[in-house]
Enzyme design. Structure first.
Site: not given
Length: 300
Positions: A55, A143, A171, A211
């Site tokens: 993001t 991630y 994550k 997150i």
């Protein structure tokens, strides 16, 4: 470090925003806006921020910009929130250099995404994540986001990596709650929901926190959701989760970057437009987003 005795809430946070990167009208990094945004998010309920993630438009920012952004955010809120730096690319050597640079700037932890585009085998993922984790003493979150990287981090790979002293969590944007719950129980890794639509289910599976993308405009609601869940008030947690569902719908339509920057602007916080190939929201999209934010009680 080891996951045994690792205090993830204190060391990494519980409600983290995958923070957008503010840009000025000329497309340059807007450090003043970044500091303002970081303070706003922490004031709103976040105890952690992730900079230079998906993001944060990390594929479009230079290494120097990543370091500068990290430095600015640490100076702004590093004494009252955890600041985690995205350090993953599809090039292991580059990821190692980024990890070392982030450690030198004072990051509290690293988020390392699965190498994207190149589709490495699981053996390659183990070597990649190990090399990055070896590069510093910082705690590392893997991630796992196969929707973007194509290749998932398989459960056996996560279990193997859990033995690394610096790899402390995941994550998860893979949405395999069953597998994640098993890994949490077996390894003690700290799991963070990487999909806002699954925040509450992940808590039920034992996740540490989120997150989040929608926390750009709803950090307080997510803080209240987590507090309700951890205190055993599941009915309130479910009610809050239902309230923010329109924001998840908006993110699915617009994408995290466009939705977050447009949503912040609607709340009076200008962080500029995305860099190409991401694009700003259209007037029609802004109209729909406005309705979603009002439905979620984050906009009057």
């Amino acid at each position: 470090m080891s996951t045994v005795g690792f205090d993830a809430p204190a060391r990494l946070g519980t409600v983290l925003t995958a923070m957008v990167t503010p840009f000025a009208a000329d497309g340059s990094l807007d450090t003043a806006a970044a500091a303002r945004l970081a303070n706003h998010l922490v004031d709103s309920g976040c105890d952690g921020l992730v900079v230079s993630g998906t993001t944060g438009e990390s594929p479009t920012t230079t290494d120097d910009e990543k370091r500068e952004l990290l430095r600015v955010v640490l100076e702004a809120v590093g004494d009252r929130a955890r600041v985690i730096a995205g350090a993953g690319t599809y090039d292991t050597a580059h990821s190692v250099r980024l990890a070392k640079a982030c450690a030198a700037e004072g990051a509290h932890g690293l988020l390392v995404v699965t190498p994207y585009y190149s589709k490495p085998p699981q053996r390659g993922l183990i070597a990649h994540f190990t090399a990055v984790a070896d590069a510093t003493e910082l705690p590392v979150l893997l991630y796992d986001i196969p929707g973007r990287s194509v290749v998932p981090i398989e459960s056996s790979t996560i279990r193997a990596l859990a033995s690394h002293p610096n790899i402390v969590g995941v994550k998860d944007a893979k949405a395999d709650l069953h597998a994640g719950g098993q890994i949490i129980a077996e390894t003690g890794l700290a799991y963070y929901s990487g999909d806002d639509a699954l925040n509450l289910p992940w808590l039920a599976m034992g996740a540490t926190g989120f997150i989040s993308v929608i926390s750009h405009v709803a950090a307080n609601q997510l803080r209240e959701l987590l507090s309700a869940f951890t205190s055993g008030d599941i009915a309130t947690a479910r009610k809050i989760n239902a309230t923010v569902t329109p924001l998840c719908d908006a993110m699915a339509r617009l994408g995290g970057v466009t939705m977050s920057k447009a949503g912040l602007r609607l709340q009076g916080i200008d962080v500029g437009d995305p860099r190409l190939p991401q694009v700003p929201a259209t007037p029609e999209q802004i109209e729909a987003l406005t309705a979603d934010m009002r439905a979620a009680s984050v906009l009057r």
